[in-house]
Design a protein around this motif. Sequence first.
Motif, mmCIF file in Angstrom:
data_model
loop_
_atom_site.group_PDB
_atom_site.id
_atom_site.type_symbol
_atom_site.label_atom_id
_atom_site.label_comp_id
_atom_site.label_asym_id
_atom_site.label_seq_id
_atom_site.Cartn_x
_atom_site.Cartn_y
_atom_site.Cartn_z
ATOM 1 N N VAL B 146 0.829 -1.203 0.000
ATOM 2 C CA VAL B 146 0.000 0.000 0.000
ATOM 3 C C VAL B 146 0.862 1.250 0.000
ATOM 4 O O VAL B 146 0.579 2.216 -0.705
ATOM 5 N N SER B 164 -2.651 7.372 0.160
ATOM 6 C CA SER B 164 -1.972 6.626 1.217
ATOM 7 C C SER B 164 -0.595 6.145 0.798
ATOM 8 O O SER B 164 0.193 5.716 1.620
ATOM 9 N N SER B 165 -0.312 6.205 -0.506
ATOM 10 C CA SER B 165 1.024 5.784 -0.897
ATOM 11 C C SER B 165 1.944 6.981 -1.126
ATOM 12 O O SER B 165 3.069 6.825 -1.570
ATOM 13 N N THR B 175 -1.097 8.574 6.378
ATOM 14 C CA THR B 175 -0.477 7.269 6.148
ATOM 15 C C THR B 175 -0.503 6.429 7.421
ATOM 16 O O THR B 175 -0.800 5.240 7.403
ATOM 17 N N ILE B 178 -3.979 5.155 8.050
ATOM 18 C CA ILE B 178 -4.313 4.025 7.187
ATOM 19 C C ILE B 178 -3.551 2.790 7.608
ATOM 20 O O ILE B 178 -4.094 1.682 7.614
ATOM 21 N N LEU B 182 -5.267 -0.708 8.572
ATOM 22 C CA LEU B 182 -4.918 -1.971 7.922
ATOM 23 C C LEU B 182 -4.659 -3.053 8.963
ATOM 24 O O LEU B 182 -5.127 -4.187 8.828
ATOM 25 N N LEU B 250 -6.553 -2.857 1.530
ATOM 26 C CA LEU B 250 -6.908 -1.437 1.598
ATOM 27 C C LEU B 250 -8.384 -1.207 1.312
ATOM 28 O O LEU B 250 -8.979 -0.243 1.826
ATOM 29 N N VAL B 253 -10.417 -1.085 4.354
ATOM 30 C CA VAL B 253 -10.215 0.186 5.060
ATOM 31 C C VAL B 253 -11.033 1.288 4.406
ATOM 32 O O VAL B 253 -11.728 2.063 5.081
ATOM 33 N N GLN B 254 -10.972 1.332 3.071
ATOM 34 C CA GLN B 254 -11.729 2.364 2.351
ATOM 35 C C GLN B 254 -13.224 2.199 2.600
ATOM 36 O O GLN B 254 -13.941 3.182 2.791
ATOM 37 N N GLY B 342 -1.519 -5.675 -3.000
ATOM 38 C CA GLY B 342 -1.898 -5.120 -1.700
ATOM 39 C C GLY B 342 -2.510 -6.168 -0.793
ATOM 40 O O GLY B 342 -3.132 -5.844 0.222
#
Lengths: 480, 480
Positions: B146, B164-165, B175, B178, B182, B250, B253-254, B342
């Motif tokens: 990620v 996030s990257s 970051t 996130i 994760l 991810l 999370v989103q 990911g």
Amino acid sequence: MINIRPLSFLLGLFLAVVAGLMLIPAGVSLYHAEGLAGEFFKSSMITFIAAMMAASTGFRSRLTLSTRDLYLFTTLTWVVVSLFAALPFTFYHHISYTDAFFETMSGITTTGSTVLSGLDDTAWSILIWRSLLQWLGGIGFIVMGVAIFPMLNVGGMRLFRTESSDWSDKWMPRTQLIGRSLVKVYLLLTVLCCLGYLAAGMTPFEAINHAMTTLSTGGYSTTDSSMTHFSSLAHWNGSLFMFLGGLPMLIFVQMMHMRSVRVWNDQQVKGYLAFVIAASLTLGWWLSREQQMEFFPALTLATFNLISVVTTTGFASTDYSAWGPAASIIFFFLMFVGACSGSTSGAIKIFRFQLAGAVLHKALRQQIHPSAQFPQRYNRRTISEDIVRSLVSFSMLFIATIVLLALFLVLVGVDPVSSLTGAVTAVTNVGPGLGEVIGPAGNFASLPDAAKWALSLGMLLGRLEIITVAVLLLPTFWRY
Amino acid sequence: MINIRPLSFLLGLFLAVVAGLMLIPAGVSLYHAEGLAGEFFKSSMITFIAAMMAASTGFRSRLTLSTRDLYLFTTLTWVVVSLFAALPFTFYHHISYTDAFFETMSGITTTGSTVLSGLDDTAWSILIWRSLLQWLGGIGFIVMGVAIFPMLNVGGMRLFRTESSDWSDKWMPRTQLIGRSLVKVYLLLTVLCCLGYLAAGMTPFEAINHAMTTLSTGGYSTTDSSMTHFSSLAHWNGSLFMFLGGLPMLIFVQMMHMRSVRVWNDQQVKGYLAFVIAASLTLGWWLSREQQMEFFPALTLATFNLISVVTTTGFASTDYSAWGPAASIIFFFLMFVGACSGSTSGAIKIFRFQLAGAVLHKALRQQIHPSAQFPQRYNRRTISEDIVRSLVSFSMLFIATIVLLALFLVLVGVDPVSSLTGAVTAVTNVGPGLGEVIGPAGNFASLPDAAKWALSLGMLLGRLEIITVAVLLLPTFWRY
Ligand SMILES: [K+]
Ligand SMILES: [K+]
């Protein structure tokens, strides 16, 4: 619209040539009093009638071909010619049409996988027909590699576009000139190879046959023991002419016309030469150590077998699976290599490795310096995005074809090793696989019919660089 | 200049975490009265001292990392952490440091190849340490996938660049947020998986271990018979959570943050789901026909083994080489597939097949219409040239690594089947190979030491998508 009529006319011409060539084995049979001449005359007659029918359908049509016509024409020609060229085998005892078609497709694509055994006792006319098929397939592929593939940009081959690959009316006389020169070079090299084999102790019949299957990197032999049967000198002669068969034939023509050796300053040729020398020496050293042999005999065997696999000839000289377990993996990977574009050899070919290496080197440097500009050239030409994409497509299709073919083979009951190596050896046009069934000492006769048809398709796909056939599967190809 | 001091500081932090985690098996050993707690305390102490030395070297340095630092840091961390995390194994009887390092690297890269046998009689503390290594390796790889790979564009992963990257100071808080989310999702899924295994009849110890090695797609087990030992319900629970482990973490999370299921409308996720369903049904149908089994038990086995290989988990449930010769070829090819980017899974991954397919489709249409413009998108993003080139580089390096590794293995005396499938299973992070030695029913203990080190390197290369390590080999990387 596809232009059926000029395609049909051209197909007729090709078939007429095949019908004519069948008279050669007929002559051999008469001379050798084998009693097979009638079978060849019969085949020739059937082929000739088909040729006349096809040619008359398209007679007096305008001979202009679009790009799409060329794709269809290329695939169609190889299939239809094989269908007819298989006839003499079916008239030979014990051979089904499946086997005959497999043998023919294997011959004409210069793959060299065989379903025949007892070659030493096989009629000369049949043997010479097999060798002729390979020799013709070889020159056919050279002409495609010079005149058709670069124009179609098959698998990144736009890199090799020259005036001789322009297909317009303006260049037609020049294209014909170059075509004739290519045939002359090919013929000359075959004669030299034949003389070499004679000097190395082969009989004239053996020398003629092996010369034709050496230059075409086809690999058919006149004896079940393949090259094991012959002297060390014959091995070196074979190594030399297989190597020459793996060179871009056009460079010989350019050298003749331009009276200059500068044309040899070619990135692909240099890479090919360097690879063959380095790999032969390494393999020879390893073999002499592994099998406690003297260095020179080991080098002879190593060089011959390496060049045979790398040029996708597939002559067997000693069953290399007897060289220990490592050899099978080494030769498995070597099958993928291939020699130069515009030669008679199949598989991936040196220039694609060089291209991929250049792309890789640039991409890695780009990882560190994302915004820097790295120009990219191959043989003084820019590696454009369409070449990279064409390379990706080729690699994808190449691997996908092998995977699907291997899965098909294993599902119709072929053992795993034969399935995997059989798929590889067909698509790369090498010829023999690995393992007990289809290895250098085996043959393909025992496989089920479905496997033989699938392998025939694999050989054709490999020979036509896959993409040429794959575009025919797109709906848009047929749409308007 | 490489920034040694912040790298050293961060490495120290990581090692301190490892030292702390070693107290968990120490606690298990004390609770279970195995008498191994001292060994874990000793390992923890050594690691902690090293951690302090590394951290103090870099203390008070500014924590800014350049792109180049990130490459070095990523590779270095995995190697150094493995060197220390191997200590507990060396203190366990009969295990050399080579074996210990192999087992650790195999654990932390979530490969799951093992040199240990007699797992059923192995100390619980050792078993839990193996599972923990996989669980940590799994989340470590998710975070890399990620936060690091998309920024470095490793193997075309720029496609997955999100806020996030971004690695700038501005995004640091986001970051971190996130990253924490994760970990929460990963932990939650692990707990659910554990509860599922309990409900399916596993003991708590078995459930905890297998939950950790399922979510991380690692594949270590607490018994030599791996999943064969457990019920059909456990198989379905395993299938479900291996599948979830193969999803882009991810997206969970989103979904939480955006309170929307729209985020699941993702090309990769849909492709992955479609592939797994279609392939499981086909394999189940084939297996029930081939082995004369009822459809549902066949589907259970087929789905479990398919998902196990495709997500690169490598749990064995019944030795699939007993399913007949075709199965070995099918599973050999399935090893290359991989799940989503990911996720915790290795190998080529679905998005690369989709990307390559898109490039292929465009290239074939371009063959027919050379001057037409075909736009190319993946998940609503343009497939730019640097992504295509990055994809080529990845594929090249992936295949080259496997080829070189297989050649190395066969040259140090490993048999051909183990060499080829061992190289594949290491680089794809699947775990078991094929054949009698390293197949689903075998283990890696009997291989020579050189082979174990080479395989460890292969696993690391596979885990870091090869390119991350390959750039370190460029002279320009070290130049200024
Ligand atoms: K051949
Ligand atoms: K695994």
